[in-house]
Write a protein that holds these residues in place. Sequence first.
Motif, short mmCIF file in Angstrom:
data_model
loop_
_atom_site.label_atom_id
_atom_site.label_comp_id
_atom_site.label_asym_id
_atom_site.label_seq_id
_atom_site.Cartn_x
_atom_site.Cartn_y
_atom_site.Cartn_z
N ARG A 67 0.85 -1.19 0.00
CA ARG A 67 0.00 0.00 0.00
C ARG A 67 0.88 1.23 0.00
O ARG A 67 1.82 1.36 0.79
N TYR A 68 0.58 2.18 -0.89
CA TYR A 68 1.35 3.40 -1.00
C TYR A 68 0.69 4.50 -0.18
O TYR A 68 -0.54 4.53 -0.07
N GLU A 71 -2.80 6.09 -0.89
CA GLU A 71 -3.45 5.33 -1.95
C GLU A 71 -4.94 5.12 -1.69
O GLU A 71 -5.75 5.15 -2.61
N PHE A 75 -5.41 8.78 -6.14
CA PHE A 75 -4.05 9.04 -6.59
C PHE A 75 -3.58 10.46 -6.31
O PHE A 75 -2.39 10.68 -6.08
N GLU A 78 -1.77 10.56 -3.23
CA GLU A 78 -0.40 10.03 -3.37
C GLU A 78 0.53 11.12 -3.89
O GLU A 78 1.66 11.28 -3.41
N ASN A 246 -8.05 11.83 -10.31
CA ASN A 246 -8.26 10.49 -9.76
C ASN A 246 -8.90 9.58 -10.80
O ASN A 246 -8.55 8.40 -10.92
N GLU A 250 -7.19 6.10 -12.58
CA GLU A 250 -7.79 4.78 -12.39
C GLU A 250 -7.43 3.82 -13.53
O GLU A 250 -7.42 2.60 -13.34
N ARG A 254 0.08 0.25 -11.80
CA ARG A 254 0.86 0.72 -10.65
C ARG A 254 2.20 1.29 -11.11
O ARG A 254 2.69 2.29 -10.55
N LYS A 257 1.67 4.80 -12.38
CA LYS A 257 1.46 5.72 -11.25
C LYS A 257 2.79 6.06 -10.59
O LYS A 257 3.05 7.23 -10.27
N ASN A 258 3.61 5.07 -10.39
CA ASN A 258 4.92 5.31 -9.77
C ASN A 258 5.77 6.22 -10.65
O ASN A 258 6.51 7.08 -10.15
#
Length: 280
Positions: A67-68, A71, A75, A78, A246, A250, A254, A257-258
């Motif tokens: 889990r980030y 999160e 997003f 994050e 957000n 979606e 991952r 997103k990173n």
Amino acid sequence: MASIPAISQSQLLLKKTQFISTPKTSFFTIPISKPNKSLNLYGLKFKKPVAATAETAAAAEEKGKKRYPGEGKGFVEEMRFVAMKLHTKDQAKEGEKEAQEKPLPKWEPSVDGYLKFLVDSKLVYDTLEKIVDKADYPEYAEFRNTGLERAESLAKDLAWFKEQGYSIPEPSSPGLNYSAYVEELSKKDPQAFICHFYNTYFAHSAGGRMIGKKVAEMILNGKELEFYKWDGDLKQLLQNVRDKLNKVAENWTREEKNHCLEETEKSFKFSGEILRLILS
């Protein structure tokens, strides 16, 4: 041959009764006279083994995922979390970055320096707004006409300065470099571009406003520029854009997103160079 003694009916009944009343000890011989206090193995209902379904397997996989921070809230949270970590404790309570060993220059803004900052900022906002209007990637179109746009407001401010007799400079290296960078990024790396879009607009609505107020008090007799005004409720405008960000994220993996989060530091570097123009 010895005769077998006769057994009467009463004797036979007695022996049967003894056998029934005193059975051998068994594992299953448990008192059941008070079922509310004693265990009745014969009354237990054993659950049938449930076959693993796609839903339960997915839930187990999700539970095991890393889990980030932020999160669970979407997003944007994050992105906000990563951005805050690049602040020092003096700048934000969530900051973790070490304060610079060399003290910053004394905060003495000048009108000339502020004009450089405004001109370079306008170039960057012009670029961002043209990119979302053109929308090389469909998700960019989500960020048209959000109410956060700043290029038009900056044009009005620069016109006001010109009316006061100031000479408006040409864009300088910090603005030119940042504008070129986001332009190129937008054509091939939408996740990284969205990072710059988010940090540019949201940083200006927070720390940028505080800086603008301070500069106005020091060199503009408290005049509030159009750069720091929004049509409508700013809080709601920001929330609308958060929801859009957000929604777009979606559809990202991952890894994507990173990748977006990793671009945060570059965003701070470019915007910091433009901000320092105020003191030039």
